[in-house]
Design a protein around this motif. Structure first.
Motif, PDB file in Angstrom:
ATOM      1  N   GLU A 228      37.782 -46.143  95.459  1.00 42.44           N
ATOM      2  CA  GLU A 228      36.824 -46.611  94.464  1.00 42.44           C
ATOM      3  C   GLU A 228      36.930 -48.089  94.040  1.00 42.44           C
ATOM      4  O   GLU A 228      35.870 -48.805  94.053  1.00 42.44           O
ATOM      5  CB  GLU A 228      36.600 -45.464  93.519  1.00 42.44           C
ATOM      6  N   GLY A 229      38.102 -48.510  93.958  1.00 43.69           N
ATOM      7  CA  GLY A 229      38.231 -49.837  93.434  1.00 43.69           C
ATOM      8  C   GLY A 229      37.708 -51.014  94.376  1.00 43.69           C
ATOM      9  O   GLY A 229      37.839 -52.103  93.746  1.00 43.69           O
ATOM     10  N   ALA A 230      37.463 -50.561  95.720  1.00 43.84           N
ATOM     11  CA  ALA A 230      36.971 -51.502  96.647  1.00 43.84           C
ATOM     12  C   ALA A 230      35.675 -52.162  96.153  1.00 43.84           C
ATOM     13  O   ALA A 230      35.422 -53.233  96.517  1.00 43.84           O
ATOM     14  CB  ALA A 230      37.043 -51.030  98.070  1.00 43.84           C
ATOM     15  N   ALA A 231      34.979 -51.436  95.227  1.00 38.89           N
ATOM     16  CA  ALA A 231      33.841 -52.095  94.872  1.00 38.89           C
ATOM     17  C   ALA A 231      33.484 -52.849  93.754  1.00 38.89           C
ATOM     18  O   ALA A 231      32.564 -53.307  93.476  1.00 38.89           O
ATOM     19  CB  ALA A 231      32.834 -50.973  94.437  1.00 38.89           C
ATOM     20  N   HIS A 232      34.816 -53.141  93.026  1.00 41.93           N
ATOM     21  CA  HIS A 232      34.950 -54.287  92.187  1.00 41.93           C
ATOM     22  C   HIS A 232      36.373 -54.972  91.954  1.00 41.93           C
ATOM     23  O   HIS A 232      37.178 -54.609  92.702  1.00 41.93           O
ATOM     24  CB  HIS A 232      34.436 -53.495  90.710  1.00 41.93           C
ATOM     25  N   VAL A 233      36.194 -55.940  91.182  1.00 47.68           N
ATOM     26  CA  VAL A 233      37.515 -56.473  91.258  1.00 47.68           C
ATOM     27  C   VAL A 233      38.204 -56.086  90.036  1.00 47.68           C
ATOM     28  O   VAL A 233      37.915 -55.646  89.096  1.00 47.68           O
ATOM     29  CB  VAL A 233      37.492 -58.266  91.007  1.00 47.68           C
TER      30      VAL A 233
ATOM     31  N   SER B 102      34.658 -42.525 105.566  1.00 48.04           N
ATOM     32  CA  SER B 102      35.745 -42.981 104.598  1.00 48.04           C
ATOM     33  C   SER B 102      35.590 -41.876 103.520  1.00 48.04           C
ATOM     34  O   SER B 102      34.597 -41.670 102.913  1.00 48.04           O
ATOM     35  CB  SER B 102      35.795 -44.270 104.291  1.00 48.04           C
ATOM     36  N   VAL B 103      36.799 -41.632 102.783  1.00 48.76           N
ATOM     37  CA  VAL B 103      36.658 -41.269 101.243  1.00 48.76           C
ATOM     38  C   VAL B 103      37.209 -42.190 100.409  1.00 48.76           C
ATOM     39  O   VAL B 103      38.294 -42.929 100.697  1.00 48.76           O
ATOM     40  CB  VAL B 103      37.312 -39.987 101.313  1.00 48.76           C
ATOM     41  N   SER B 104      36.670 -42.667  99.360  1.00 47.96           N
ATOM     42  CA  SER B 104      36.943 -43.320  98.313  1.00 47.96           C
ATOM     43  C   SER B 104      37.237 -42.680  96.964  1.00 47.96           C
ATOM     44  O   SER B 104      36.600 -42.474  96.338  1.00 47.96           O
ATOM     45  CB  SER B 104      36.091 -44.368  98.028  1.00 47.96           C
ATOM     46  N   PRO B 105      38.663 -42.306  96.781  1.00 50.17           N
ATOM     47  CA  PRO B 105      39.114 -42.004  95.592  1.00 50.17           C
ATOM     48  C   PRO B 105      38.853 -42.827  94.401  1.00 50.17           C
ATOM     49  O   PRO B 105      39.207 -43.907  94.432  1.00 50.17           O
ATOM     50  CB  PRO B 105      40.461 -41.416  96.023  1.00 50.17           C
ATOM     51  N   GLY B 106      38.902 -42.028  93.331  1.00 47.31           N
ATOM     52  CA  GLY B 106      39.089 -42.733  92.036  1.00 47.31           C
ATOM     53  C   GLY B 106      40.633 -42.701  91.603  1.00 47.31           C
ATOM     54  O   GLY B 106      41.328 -42.719  92.694  1.00 47.31           O
TER      55      GLY B 106
ATOM     56  N   ALA C 282      37.448 -33.071 100.379  1.00 41.95           N
ATOM     57  CA  ALA C 282      36.504 -33.963 100.872  1.00 41.95           C
ATOM     58  C   ALA C 282      36.695 -34.625 102.408  1.00 41.95           C
ATOM     59  O   ALA C 282      35.894 -34.687 103.132  1.00 41.95           O
ATOM     60  CB  ALA C 282      36.244 -35.259 100.062  1.00 41.95           C
ATOM     61  N   VAL C 283      38.053 -34.901 102.711  1.00 38.10           N
ATOM     62  CA  VAL C 283      38.322 -35.204 103.726  1.00 38.10           C
ATOM     63  C   VAL C 283      38.209 -34.124 104.876  1.00 38.10           C
ATOM     64  O   VAL C 283      37.799 -34.423 105.957  1.00 38.10           O
ATOM     65  CB  VAL C 283      40.110 -35.795 103.904  1.00 38.10           C
ATOM     66  N   THR C 284      38.541 -33.062 104.674  1.00 37.70           N
ATOM     67  CA  THR C 284      38.582 -31.859 105.469  1.00 37.70           C
ATOM     68  C   THR C 284      36.947 -31.666 105.653  1.00 37.70           C
ATOM     69  O   THR C 284      36.733 -31.261 106.720  1.00 37.70           O
ATOM     70  CB  THR C 284      39.021 -30.543 104.916  1.00 37.70           C
ATOM     71  N   TRP C 285      36.363 -31.657 104.732  1.00 34.84           N
ATOM     72  CA  TRP C 285      34.725 -31.426 104.591  1.00 34.84           C
ATOM     73  C   TRP C 285      34.394 -32.439 105.970  1.00 34.84           C
ATOM     74  O   TRP C 285      33.479 -32.075 106.614  1.00 34.84           O
ATOM     75  CB  TRP C 285      33.954 -31.560 103.885  1.00 34.84           C
ATOM     76  N   LEU C 286      34.442 -33.770 105.691  1.00 33.59           N
ATOM     77  CA  LEU C 286      34.056 -34.723 106.893  1.00 33.59           C
ATOM     78  C   LEU C 286      34.652 -34.632 108.116  1.00 33.59           C
ATOM     79  O   LEU C 286      33.832 -34.920 109.108  1.00 33.59           O
ATOM     80  CB  LEU C 286      34.753 -36.101 106.064  1.00 33.59           C
TER      81      LEU C 286
ATOM     82  N   ASP D 248      30.750 -43.335 103.276  1.00 35.25           N
ATOM     83  CA  ASP D 248      31.984 -43.463 102.311  1.00 35.25           C
ATOM     84  C   ASP D 248      31.554 -42.565 101.253  1.00 35.25           C
ATOM     85  O   ASP D 248      30.482 -42.603 100.483  1.00 35.25           O
ATOM     86  CB  ASP D 248      32.054 -44.908 101.674  1.00 35.25           C
ATOM     87  N   LEU D 249      32.556 -41.452 101.251  1.00 38.99           N
ATOM     88  CA  LEU D 249      32.289 -40.277 100.401  1.00 38.99           C
ATOM     89  C   LEU D 249      33.087 -40.641  99.099  1.00 38.99           C
ATOM     90  O   LEU D 249      34.360 -40.963  99.187  1.00 38.99           O
ATOM     91  CB  LEU D 249      32.758 -39.091 100.694  1.00 38.99           C
ATOM     92  N   LEU D 250      32.369 -40.826  97.730  1.00 33.58           N
ATOM     93  CA  LEU D 250      32.832 -41.333  96.541  1.00 33.58           C
ATOM     94  C   LEU D 250      33.360 -40.228  95.832  1.00 33.58           C
ATOM     95  O   LEU D 250      32.506 -39.370  95.584  1.00 33.58           O
ATOM     96  CB  LEU D 250      31.988 -42.278  95.831  1.00 33.58           C
ATOM     97  N   VAL D 251      34.640 -40.072  95.522  1.00 34.46           N
ATOM     98  CA  VAL D 251      35.283 -38.772  95.049  1.00 34.46           C
ATOM     99  C   VAL D 251      36.030 -39.514  93.733  1.00 34.46           C
ATOM    100  O   VAL D 251      37.485 -39.750  93.928  1.00 34.46           O
ATOM    101  CB  VAL D 251      36.227 -38.050  96.031  1.00 34.46           C
ATOM    102  N   ASP D 252      35.708 -39.396  92.580  1.00 36.34           N
ATOM    103  CA  ASP D 252      35.988 -40.439  91.463  1.00 36.34           C
ATOM    104  C   ASP D 252      35.910 -39.847  90.184  1.00 36.34           C
ATOM    105  O   ASP D 252      36.015 -40.474  89.110  1.00 36.34           O
ATOM    106  CB  ASP D 252      35.472 -41.844  91.483  1.00 36.34           C
ATOM    107  N   GLY D 253      35.521 -38.560  90.177  1.00 37.80           N
ATOM    108  CA  GLY D 253      35.194 -37.784  88.788  1.00 37.80           C
ATOM    109  C   GLY D 253      34.188 -38.497  88.123  1.00 37.80           C
ATOM    110  O   GLY D 253      33.848 -38.310  86.719  1.00 37.80           O
ATOM    111  N   GLY D 254      33.383 -39.094  88.406  1.00 37.03           N
ATOM    112  CA  GLY D 254      32.237 -40.097  87.871  1.00 37.03           C
ATOM    113  C   GLY D 254      32.528 -41.337  87.338  1.00 37.03           C
ATOM    114  O   GLY D 254      31.926 -41.834  86.414  1.00 37.03           O
TER     115      GLY D 254
END
Length: 268
Positions: A142-147, A180-184, A220-224, A236-242
């Motif tokens: 998830e951090g790839a979206a910001h600095v 891809s999956v992007s964890p928080g 999430a990975v298994t589903w994709l 890109d599936l965001l999995v970050d708890g909001g």
């Protein structure tokens, strides 16, 4: 009873699979019926992980092209196919301001976080997927979206992996789906220096009330990777708890903690 994910009889490679997200992914894929080959650097950890998922394993660095070729060959020799690749192995070094980044460590970050996923996908494509099809899931962040402070090399390399995911999805369609999956923030060893002394407070600042667990990402990975996502590629599936929608974050219990964490290092 058949798994709802439809992975029975399929073969998978999971890198960085001896702990945290990688191990959880390997377990989830195996639980869904897949035959799994695990990879990581430490031989004893690989042996234990392979035993745990009822699969096989090979120790080595994903930055080593020969290891990736051998990993692919071992999977095909043992299982007779290679249907799923999960590029999970990563490094968060060099950690610190980019103006102080050592060039060799910077290149290593890209070798592990970007080049290795490309090379393993190439191996899988040439050996099996180009003819038979398959699916690739890259674990980003998830951090790839910001600095953020001190994580410039990690964030930049993962942002490159996000673009690589989209590029490969376009180039390898319709034979191979690439997502891809992007964890928080997840409760892993790599992120321990962030969450260890403030887990409850950090979780309280998220809409879903807790930080992530490796199993959240594994599902999430298994589903994709499954037929349930057969019309999805380049996503890109965001999995970050909001994390990105925490509307009242400034007033949350986690805010002061987050400010303190801006100056924390992996060593304390």
């Amino acid at each position: 009873m058949m798994s709802p994910y439809g992975l029975e009889g399929r073969a998978a490679i999971v890198t960085g699979a001896t702990r945290g997200i990688g191990l959880a992914v390997a377990e989830a894929l195996a639980g869904a019926g897949a035959r799994v080959c695990v990879s990581a650097r430490e031989p004893e950890g690989v042996r234990r992980a392979a035993e745990r998922v009822g699969g096989i394993g090979l120790a080595g660095s994903v930055a080593d092209a020969a290891h990736l070729a051998e990993l692919t060959a071992l999977t095909l020799r043992t299982f007779g196919s290679l249907d799923i690749v999960v590029n999970n192995a990563a490094t968060n070094q060099p950690y610190g301001p980019l103006m102080d980044a050592d060039p060799d460590r910077w290149r290593e970050a890209f070798a592990v976080n970007v080049e290795a996923p490309l090379r393993l996908t190439q191996c899988a494509w040439r050996a099996w997927m180009g003819e038979h099809g398959g699916t690739v899931v890259n674990v980003c962040t998830e951090g790839a979206a910001h600095v953020g402070p001190r994580v410039g090399a990690y964030g930049t390399s993962k942002a490159a992996l996000l673009h690589l995911t989209r590029q490969l999805a376009g180039e390898l369609a319709p034979k191979v789906r690439v997502n891809s999956v992007s964890p928080g923030l997840v409760r892993t060893e790599m992120a321990r220096f962030v969450w260890e002394r403030a887990e409850d407070e950090l979780g309280a600042g998220l809409p879903l009330g807790r930080i992530g667990r490796p199993e959240d990402i594994a599902r999430a990975v298994t589903w994709l990777a499954s037929d349930a996502a057969e019309w999805i590629t380049g996503a890109d599936l965001l999995v970050d708890g909001g994390t990105r929608v925490r509307a009242a974050y400034e007033g949350s219990p986690a805010h002061s903690v987050q400010e303190r964490l801006r100056t924390r290092t992996p060593d304390g």
